[in-house]
Design a protein around this motif. Structure first.
Motif, PDB file in Angstrom:
ATOM      1  N   GLU A 171      43.277  39.856  42.818  1.00 25.36           N
ATOM      2  CA  GLU A 171      42.002  39.856  43.498  1.00 25.36           C
ATOM      3  C   GLU A 171      40.853  38.590  43.496  1.00 25.36           C
ATOM      4  O   GLU A 171      40.914  38.247  42.508  1.00 25.36           O
ATOM      5  N   ASN A 194      37.897  38.193  44.557  1.00 24.73           N
ATOM      6  CA  ASN A 194      36.541  38.418  44.049  1.00 24.73           C
ATOM      7  C   ASN A 194      36.332  38.717  42.497  1.00 24.73           C
ATOM      8  O   ASN A 194      36.818  39.917  42.200  1.00 24.73           O
ATOM      9  N   ALA A 245      33.675  40.105  41.002  1.00 28.23           N
ATOM     10  CA  ALA A 245      33.117  41.677  41.022  1.00 28.23           C
ATOM     11  C   ALA A 245      34.260  42.446  40.947  1.00 28.23           C
ATOM     12  O   ALA A 245      34.018  43.455  40.234  1.00 28.23           O
ATOM     13  N   THR A 246      34.993  42.371  42.079  1.00 28.17           N
ATOM     14  CA  THR A 246      35.869  43.448  42.121  1.00 28.17           C
ATOM     15  C   THR A 246      37.132  43.678  41.271  1.00 28.17           C
ATOM     16  O   THR A 246      37.129  44.656  40.726  1.00 28.17           O
ATOM     17  N   ALA A 247      37.364  42.522  40.589  1.00 29.56           N
ATOM     18  CA  ALA A 247      38.472  42.160  39.402  1.00 29.56           C
ATOM     19  C   ALA A 247      37.695  43.018  38.352  1.00 29.56           C
ATOM     20  O   ALA A 247      38.619  43.659  37.512  1.00 29.56           O
ATOM     21  N   ILE A 274      35.464  45.473  38.249  1.00 28.26           N
ATOM     22  CA  ILE A 274      35.547  46.689  38.353  1.00 28.26           C
ATOM     23  C   ILE A 274      36.724  47.325  38.159  1.00 28.26           C
ATOM     24  O   ILE A 274      37.041  48.423  37.398  1.00 28.26           O
ATOM     25  N   LEU A 275      37.708  46.766  38.757  1.00 27.15           N
ATOM     26  CA  LEU A 275      39.037  46.994  38.382  1.00 27.15           C
ATOM     27  C   LEU A 275      39.486  47.332  37.111  1.00 27.15           C
ATOM     28  O   LEU A 275      40.439  48.118  36.512  1.00 27.15           O
ATOM     29  N   TYR A 307      38.773  53.551  38.509  1.00 29.15           N
ATOM     30  CA  TYR A 307      39.844  53.335  38.786  1.00 29.15           C
ATOM     31  C   TYR A 307      40.803  53.141  37.751  1.00 29.15           C
ATOM     32  O   TYR A 307      42.236  52.794  37.845  1.00 29.15           O
ATOM     33  N   THR A 364      44.828  51.517  37.415  1.00 34.37           N
ATOM     34  CA  THR A 364      44.824  49.994  37.107  1.00 34.37           C
ATOM     35  C   THR A 364      44.972  49.794  35.515  1.00 34.37           C
ATOM     36  O   THR A 364      45.094  48.679  35.022  1.00 34.37           O
ATOM     37  N   ASN A 382      42.290  37.498  38.512  1.00 37.11           N
ATOM     38  CA  ASN A 382      41.163  37.113  39.564  1.00 37.11           C
ATOM     39  C   ASN A 382      41.532  35.828  39.777  1.00 37.11           C
ATOM     40  O   ASN A 382      41.371  34.805  39.545  1.00 37.11           O
TER      41      ASN A 382
END
Length: 83
Positions: free
Chosen positions: A15, A17, A19-21, A23-24, A37, A41, A53
Motif C-alpha cells: 500500500e 499510502n 495512513a492506509t497502511a 489502518i491495515l 480489518y 490483515t 508501505n
C-alpha cells in the motif's frame, strides 16, 4: 482481502499510502475503527500476512524471489478530477 478466504500460505499487501497502511496494521489504537480489518490483515495459523508501505511496481521489481499467483492492482481514476 478476499484472498485470505482461500487460505494461501502467504499474502503480501503493498500500500502506497502510509495512513492506509497504518489502518491495515491497526497501529492507531485511539482510532475507533482500529482493528476493523484485523480479521483480514492479521497472520493466523494458515496464512502469513505481510503489509508493506511502498509503491507496488517498485516493490515487485525489487523483490524478485517470490512468485505470485495473483497480483491485484487497484487504480485511482485521476482524470475524473479534471472534469
Amino acid at each position: 482481502m478476499t484472498a485470505k478466504h482461500f487460505k494461501p500460505k502467504n499474502i503480501d499487501v503493498v500500500e502506497i499510502n502510509p495512513a492506509t497502511a497504518a489502518i491495515l496494521r491497526g497501529e492507531n489504537k485511539k482510532d475507533p475503527l482500529a482493528g476493523i480489518y484485523s480479521a483480514f490483515t492479521s497472520s493466523d495459523k494458515e496464512t502469513a500476512v505481510n503489509i508493506y508501505n511502498e509503491e507496488g511496481r517498485s516493490f515487485l521489481s525489487r523483490n524478485k524471489a517470490p512468485r505470485y499467483d495473483i497480483v491485484q492492482l487497484n487504480g485511482v481514476d485521476l482524470l475524473s478530477t479534471l472534469k
